[in-house]
Design a protein around this motif. Structure first.
Motif, PDB file in Angstrom:
ATOM      1  N   HIS A 119       0.812  -1.222   0.000  1.00 46.13           N
ATOM      2  CA  HIS A 119       0.000   0.000   0.000  1.00 46.13           C
ATOM      3  C   HIS A 119       0.845   1.272   0.000  1.00 46.13           C
ATOM      4  O   HIS A 119       0.375   2.332   0.370  1.00 46.13           O
ATOM      5  N   ARG A 120       2.101   1.146  -0.400  1.00 41.60           N
ATOM      6  CA  ARG A 120       2.984   2.296  -0.480  1.00 41.60           C
ATOM      7  C   ARG A 120       4.055   1.995  -1.514  1.00 41.60           C
ATOM      8  O   ARG A 120       4.409   0.845  -1.750  1.00 41.60           O
ATOM      9  N   SER A 121       4.586   3.043  -2.127  1.00 36.95           N
ATOM     10  CA  SER A 121       5.605   2.846  -3.146  1.00 36.95           C
ATOM     11  C   SER A 121       6.565   4.024  -3.137  1.00 36.95           C
ATOM     12  O   SER A 121       6.143   5.178  -2.989  1.00 36.95           O
ATOM     13  N   GLY A 122       7.856   3.722  -3.291  1.00 36.01           N
ATOM     14  CA  GLY A 122       8.852   4.772  -3.452  1.00 36.01           C
ATOM     15  C   GLY A 122       8.848   5.281  -4.882  1.00 36.01           C
ATOM     16  O   GLY A 122       9.028   4.508  -5.823  1.00 36.01           O
ATOM     17  N   LEU A 123       8.639   6.581  -5.058  1.00 43.44           N
ATOM     18  CA  LEU A 123       8.472   7.140  -6.399  1.00 43.44           C
ATOM     19  C   LEU A 123       9.791   7.419  -7.099  1.00 43.44           C
ATOM     20  O   LEU A 123       9.812   7.629  -8.307  1.00 43.44           O
ATOM     21  N   TYR A 124      10.886   7.431  -6.361  1.00 39.85           N
ATOM     22  CA  TYR A 124      12.169   7.775  -6.969  1.00 39.85           C
ATOM     23  C   TYR A 124      13.076   6.556  -7.105  1.00 39.85           C
ATOM     24  O   TYR A 124      14.289   6.686  -7.235  1.00 39.85           O
ATOM     25  N   GLY A 125      12.481   5.369  -7.066  1.00 39.01           N
ATOM     26  CA  GLY A 125      13.279   4.147  -7.104  1.00 39.01           C
ATOM     27  C   GLY A 125      14.089   3.995  -8.371  1.00 39.01           C
ATOM     28  O   GLY A 125      15.232   3.524  -8.338  1.00 39.01           O
ATOM     29  N   ALA A 126      13.520   4.382  -9.521  1.00 36.89           N
ATOM     30  CA  ALA A 126      14.243   4.229 -10.788  1.00 36.89           C
ATOM     31  C   ALA A 126      15.522   5.050 -10.781  1.00 36.89           C
ATOM     32  O   ALA A 126      16.575   4.598 -11.253  1.00 36.89           O
ATOM     33  N   PHE A 127      15.457   6.263 -10.246  1.00 36.07           N
ATOM     34  CA  PHE A 127      16.642   7.119 -10.196  1.00 36.07           C
ATOM     35  C   PHE A 127      17.670   6.569  -9.208  1.00 36.07           C
ATOM     36  O   PHE A 127      18.876   6.548  -9.485  1.00 36.07           O
ATOM     37  N   ALA A 128      17.194   6.120  -8.040  1.00 33.82           N
ATOM     38  CA  ALA A 128      18.123   5.597  -7.039  1.00 33.82           C
ATOM     39  C   ALA A 128      18.812   4.333  -7.530  1.00 33.82           C
ATOM     40  O   ALA A 128      20.007   4.117  -7.288  1.00 33.82           O
ATOM     41  N   ASN A 129      18.072   3.474  -8.250  1.00 29.89           N
ATOM     42  CA  ASN A 129      18.648   2.214  -8.708  1.00 29.89           C
ATOM     43  C   ASN A 129      19.714   2.406  -9.777  1.00 29.89           C
ATOM     44  O   ASN A 129      20.593   1.557  -9.935  1.00 29.89           O
ATOM     45  N   VAL A 130      19.631   3.487 -10.530  1.00 32.55           N
ATOM     46  CA  VAL A 130      20.657   3.753 -11.548  1.00 32.55           C
ATOM     47  C   VAL A 130      22.041   3.823 -10.911  1.00 32.55           C
ATOM     48  O   VAL A 130      23.037   3.376 -11.489  1.00 32.55           O
ATOM     49  N   PHE A 131      22.106   4.351  -9.709  1.00 35.90           N
ATOM     50  CA  PHE A 131      23.391   4.459  -9.007  1.00 35.90           C
ATOM     51  C   PHE A 131      23.621   3.289  -8.058  1.00 35.90           C
ATOM     52  O   PHE A 131      24.752   2.820  -7.899  1.00 35.90           O
ATOM     53  N   ALA A 132      22.532   2.794  -7.426  1.00 38.09           N
ATOM     54  CA  ALA A 132      22.700   1.771  -6.392  1.00 38.09           C
ATOM     55  C   ALA A 132      23.063   0.414  -6.978  1.00 38.09           C
ATOM     56  O   ALA A 132      23.910  -0.303  -6.422  1.00 38.09           O
ATOM     57  N   ILE A 133      22.440   0.026  -8.088  1.00 41.26           N
ATOM     58  CA  ILE A 133      22.712  -1.302  -8.657  1.00 41.26           C
ATOM     59  C   ILE A 133      24.170  -1.434  -9.106  1.00 41.26           C
ATOM     60  O   ILE A 133      24.840  -2.419  -8.754  1.00 41.26           O
ATOM     61  N   PRO A 134      24.731  -0.478  -9.891  1.00 47.69           N
ATOM     62  CA  PRO A 134      26.161  -0.605 -10.224  1.00 47.69           C
ATOM     63  C   PRO A 134      27.060  -0.555  -8.985  1.00 47.69           C
ATOM     64  O   PRO A 134      28.082  -1.260  -8.933  1.00 47.69           O
ATOM     65  N   LEU A 135      26.684   0.264  -8.005  1.00 50.09           N
ATOM     66  CA  LEU A 135      27.493   0.361  -6.790  1.00 50.09           C
ATOM     67  C   LEU A 135      27.581  -0.994  -6.094  1.00 50.09           C
ATOM     68  O   LEU A 135      28.668  -1.437  -5.692  1.00 50.09           O
ATOM     69  N   VAL A 136      26.433  -1.662  -5.949  1.00 53.85           N
ATOM     70  CA  VAL A 136      26.411  -2.953  -5.254  1.00 53.85           C
ATOM     71  C   VAL A 136      27.054  -4.039  -6.109  1.00 53.85           C
ATOM     72  O   VAL A 136      27.851  -4.852  -5.616  1.00 53.85           O
ATOM     73  N   THR A 137      26.718  -4.062  -7.416  1.00 49.65           N
ATOM     74  CA  THR A 137      27.169  -5.155  -8.284  1.00 49.65           C
ATOM     75  C   THR A 137      28.661  -5.111  -8.556  1.00 49.65           C
ATOM     76  O   THR A 137      29.339  -6.146  -8.521  1.00 49.65           O
ATOM     77  N   PHE A 138      29.181  -3.920  -8.825  1.00 51.49           N
ATOM     78  CA  PHE A 138      30.567  -3.819  -9.281  1.00 51.49           C
ATOM     79  C   PHE A 138      31.539  -3.340  -8.202  1.00 51.49           C
ATOM     80  O   PHE A 138      32.747  -3.340  -8.429  1.00 51.49           O
ATOM     81  N   LEU A 139      31.028  -2.959  -7.045  1.00 53.85           N
ATOM     82  CA  LEU A 139      31.924  -2.457  -6.004  1.00 53.85           C
ATOM     83  C   LEU A 139      31.708  -3.184  -4.678  1.00 53.85           C
ATOM     84  O   LEU A 139      32.606  -3.884  -4.196  1.00 53.85           O
ATOM     85  N   SER A 140      30.525  -3.068  -4.100  1.00 53.29           N
ATOM     86  CA  SER A 140      30.303  -3.599  -2.750  1.00 53.29           C
ATOM     87  C   SER A 140      30.473  -5.115  -2.693  1.00 53.29           C
ATOM     88  O   SER A 140      31.239  -5.637  -1.871  1.00 53.29           O
ATOM     89  N   MET A 141      29.764  -5.846  -3.561  1.00 47.03           N
ATOM     90  CA  MET A 141      29.830  -7.306  -3.489  1.00 47.03           C
ATOM     91  C   MET A 141      31.212  -7.854  -3.849  1.00 47.03           C
ATOM     92  O   MET A 141      31.712  -8.755  -3.156  1.00 47.03           O
ATOM     93  N   PRO A 142      31.871  -7.369  -4.903  1.00 46.11           N
ATOM     94  CA  PRO A 142      33.239  -7.860  -5.139  1.00 46.11           C
ATOM     95  C   PRO A 142      34.189  -7.562  -3.984  1.00 46.11           C
ATOM     96  O   PRO A 142      35.043  -8.396  -3.649  1.00 46.11           O
ATOM     97  N   LEU A 143      34.041  -6.385  -3.372  1.00 44.40           N
ATOM     98  CA  LEU A 143      34.913  -6.055  -2.241  1.00 44.40           C
ATOM     99  C   LEU A 143      34.653  -6.971  -1.049  1.00 44.40           C
ATOM    100  O   LEU A 143      35.595  -7.386  -0.359  1.00 44.40           O
ATOM    101  N   ILE A 144      33.384  -7.301  -0.797  1.00 46.87           N
ATOM    102  CA  ILE A 144      33.065  -8.226   0.303  1.00 46.87           C
ATOM    103  C   ILE A 144      33.653  -9.601   0.014  1.00 46.87           C
ATOM    104  O   ILE A 144      34.227 -10.257   0.897  1.00 46.87           O
ATOM    105  N   ALA A 145      33.520 -10.048  -1.250  1.00 47.55           N
ATOM    106  CA  ALA A 145      34.082 -11.352  -1.618  1.00 47.55           C
ATOM    107  C   ALA A 145      35.609 -11.358  -1.459  1.00 47.55           C
ATOM    108  O   ALA A 145      36.186 -12.316  -0.923  1.00 47.55           O
ATOM    109  N   LEU A 146      36.266 -10.295  -1.918  1.00 42.57           N
ATOM    110  CA  LEU A 146      37.719 -10.213  -1.769  1.00 42.57           C
ATOM    111  C   LEU A 146      38.125 -10.150  -0.299  1.00 42.57           C
ATOM    112  O   LEU A 146      39.126 -10.766   0.115  1.00 42.57           O
ATOM    113  N   ALA A 147      37.375  -9.412   0.501  1.00 43.11           N
ATOM    114  CA  ALA A 147      37.686  -9.303   1.929  1.00 43.11           C
ATOM    115  C   ALA A 147      37.594 -10.665   2.608  1.00 43.11           C
ATOM    116  O   ALA A 147      38.463 -11.038   3.411  1.00 43.11           O
ATOM    117  N   LEU A 148      36.543 -11.436   2.279  1.00 44.24           N
ATOM    118  CA  LEU A 148      36.398 -12.766   2.866  1.00 44.24           C
ATOM    119  C   LEU A 148      37.525 -13.685   2.408  1.00 44.24           C
ATOM    120  O   LEU A 148      38.051 -14.491   3.197  1.00 44.24           O
TER     121      LEU A 148
END
Length: 729
Positions: free
Chosen positions: A460-489
């Protein structure tokens, strides 16, 4: 005249009732024949692909079982679907040029019947009868599952025990505070404890979360909380819960290396453990349209498998002997599939993860065989596998959001305009990167459009700016955060992971800051009242039509989507919302303000009332309703709805008052609301919603302009998980 002297009858003229019936029969056959020809032509020209539509029909059969109320209706659905399959084969068996139509009707009918049967059988096999009433029970139990929730300061245990009252084995879920936790409380241990148990709760209001249905398919007969201490009577064996223990150890290790919010997010990425994420951070991620990043799903599994495939093929290529004698893509695909399956098991094998793992393994197989890896048939196989194993997942938000996003991505990238836009060409890298970034934004926007109706239906609620946020968040998580976590482990194996943990923490701090910034913007969140099944069906049907057909025919899917949008905008807001126990009442005025009877801000009941009323303004006490006349026991409120004025009488407490005074007040009111059972002498002009009514019907929404009352009971039917409070007690 004929040669024999009998009068001639014009050709086609009826010669009595029998001839008229024959002509009607032939006219009907001609109409059906033309309809069949047109349908066959449409199926051929529009590229009818049976695989995805079989999955849709299978899912439709499952959905029909949930939607239909009575067993005789389920049987009727089976009979109609099977009859359609049989008759299509019998009628069009020898027809020329009707192969597509015969296969479509026959196969879809069988798939529908199979889906309905699958979920019915699943319900009978795993459904757990809830306990008869709330009770304090002493349990001698075996721990089946353990889930740590540091953000809630508790541990959740799933126990196999015995109901002493009914004399049957039951499965219960018990919350244990952290100060009563101990290392011995793990899978396989036998414990003794006392717990305050409740039957799983039905929806608080029409359209709210149905925990009773969820608990039915999970096998929970009761949920509750610990009373006193836990005593371990038999410790777990070494191999019991080995995988779950490794998952918890890995989560604890990640949180020990990264403190605060970044550590909890990193643990969610590594193991799927979201128990440590603070409520404020989770709400910010939700309102920013980034919650999907916290659930181990397609993004995470695909990133892990892609990294494993790339690494494997590069390492294997360093061995010339093997490279000359084996197909490296096949070996790399096998290695990546093994990594993906291990990651899926480690993160709990939830529905989105299993779906993503199946899809990724199919993609790897296609790559190894040189076939097209990105197709809707792949999605259909993954959906079919999940629905065969967990048919109940169809009605949950996880399955719907997961597959909606994947279908939208595959359909978008398989469309000819997008293929042309992304086709290789002679140009500089800046133009290539610009086109990729633009495509990423378009993909995020399409996903947001596809998910919005589902999010609004469930939450019953929706974030209206999700498309804009995902443009930056998805590459950040996919190409930076997750590889760094994997390398750290990986480097933690030799004690050198600290630099990578620091970088991973900084990237996650950026993600969290982005979520809080996006969710705090004006108009970032839109609340809507409960969306009916008819409206969401229009959106789903239109979306599937757009995705699964080819050519111009797919544009017809915009018609139901447009109708659903108009219906959503015009959907009425409930005038009154009464919770399942009758204790909390919400009243909306014509300005969109909400007035509530009880419930502290942020409480479960008030949150549900606010969301289902679609009110973005701060809720106010019911006594402050304009024109309300309140005493110590009742409030009389006047509302103008439709073409008449309504008088509403709301009980403020359970104090006994003189029955004659109550009867007189009821006689002057159109609607009376109370959480206690009112005497039969209380006879309002239109309706009485008291303790007796909510015990039989559950939570209630009232639409005065339409003179309509919606209840939770009206949408439950005779499914095993639904029992009224009157039946329970």
């Amino acid at each position: 005249m004929a040669n024999d002297g009998t009068p001639m009858v014009p050709f086609g003229a009826p010669d009595g009732p029998a001839d008229a019936a024959v002509q009607r029969h032939w006219r009907m056959r001609a109409i059906l024949s033309r309809t069949g020809d047109h349908t066959e032509k449409f199926l051929v020209q529009s590229g009818f692909d049976r695989g995805p539509w079989l999955a849709v029909a299978f899912a439709a059969g499952i959905g029909a079982w949930f939607l239909l109320a009575m067993p005789w209706q389920w049987i009727a659905g089976l009979v109609i679907a099977l009859a359609a399959a049989v008759f299509s084969h019998a009628i069009w068996r020898g027809a020329e040029g009707r192969q597509h139509l015969r296969l479509a009707v026959g196969a879809l009918g069988l798939a529908f019947a199979l889906g309905l049967t699958t979920v019915w059988v699943r319900s009978e096999m795993v459904g757990a009868e809830p306990i008869s009433r709330p009770m304090l029970m002493k349990l001698d139990a075996r721990i089946l599952e353990r889930t740590e929730q540091p953000s809630e300061d508790r541990v959740r245990l799933v126990l196999a025990a015995r109901d002493a009252e009914a004399g049957r084995a039951i499965r219960v879920r018990v919350n244990v505070p952290n100060d009563h936790d101990m290392p011995e409380l793990r899978e396989g241990a036998r414990v003794e404890l006392r717990a305050r148990l409740m039957p799983p709760s039905p929806p608080l209001l029409p359209g709210a979360y149905d925990f009773a249905r969820d608990a039915w398919f999970k096998g929970f007969a009761a949920t509750g909380s610990l009373v006193g201490e836990v005593r371990v009577t038999e410790p777990a064996e070494a191999n019991d819960g080995w995988l779950a223990g490794k998952q918890r150890d890995l989560s604890a290790h990640v949180r020990s290396r990264l403190s605060g919010a970044p550590g909890t997010i990193a643990a969610a990425f590594a193991t799927g453990d979201r128990g440590g994420i603070a409520k404020a951070d989770e709400e910010a991620m939700r309102d920013a349209g980034l919650t999907h990043l916290l659930s181990i799903s397609g993004l995470h599994v695909s990133a892990v498998i892609a990294a494993a495939y790339f690494l494997a093929i590069k390492l294997l290529a360093l061995w010339p002997w093997l490279a000359l004698r084996a197909r490296l893509p096949l070996l790399a695909a096998a290695a990546a599939a093994g990594v993906g399956i291990a990651y899926t098991l480690l993160t709990g094998a939830q529905v989105p993860t299993v779906r993503s793992c199946i899809g990724a393994v199919l993609v790897l197989g296609a790559l190894a065989l040189g076939r097209e890896p990105l197709s809707l048939r792949m999605v259909a196989v993954a959906a079919g596998a999940v629905l065969v194993l967990w048919p109940e997942s169809l009605v949950g938000p996880s399955f719907q959001m997961s597959f909606s996003a994947v279908i939208a991505i595959v359909a978008l990238h398989n469309s000819q305009p997008v293929r042309d836009f992304l086709a290789p060409r002679e140009e500089g890298w800046t133009r290539v990167m610009s086109r990729r970034v633009l495509m990423l934004f378009i993909t995020g926007l399409v996903i947001e459009i596809a998910l919005t109706p589902i999010v609004l239906f469930h939450f019953h609620r929706s974030g209206l700016y999700g498309a804009f946020a995902n443009v930056f968040a998805i590459p950040l998580v996919t190409f930076l955060s997750m590889p760094l976590i994997a390398l750290a482990l990986f480097f933690d194996l030799v004690g050198a992971g600290a630099p990578f943990w620091w970088l991973a923490g900084k990237s996650l701090e950026i993600l969290i800051a982005m979520a809080h910034f996006t969710s705090s913007q004006p108009g970032a969140v839109k609340l809507v009242p409960h969306m009916g099944l008819g409206i969401i069906s229009l959106f789903v049907g239109g979306g599937l039509w757009l995705a699964l057909w080819r050519g111009r025919a797919r544009l017809l899917g915009l018609v139901p989507a447009a109708i659903g949008t108009i219906a959503l905008v015009l959907s009425p807001v409930p005038d009154l919302l009464i919770t399942r126990d009758g204790r909390n009442v919400g009243i909306t005025n014509q300005d969109g303000h909400l007035f509530v009877l009880r419930g502290a801000p942020g409480s479960y009941s008030r949150t549900n009332i606010v969301e289902l009323a679609g009110s973005e303004a701060e809720a106010m006490p019911i006594e402050e309703y304009p024109g309300a006349r309140c005493s110590a026991d009742f409030c009389s409120i006047g509302l103008s709805r439709g073409e008449r004025d309504w008088s509403i009488l709301v009980a403020l407490n359970r104090q006994r008052i003189d029955e004659r005074q109550l009867a007189a007040a009821c006689e002057l009111s159109d609607l009376v609301i109370a959480d206690r059972w009112l005497p039969r002498s209380c006879k309002p002009k239109w309706a009485k919603i008291d303790g007796r009514f909510v015990a039989e019907n559950g939570g209630t929404s009232v639409y005065l302009a339409d003179e309509r009352i919606d209840t939770v009971a009206s949408a439950q039917g005779q499914h095993g998980w639904w029992k009224t409070d009157a039946e329970k007690y």
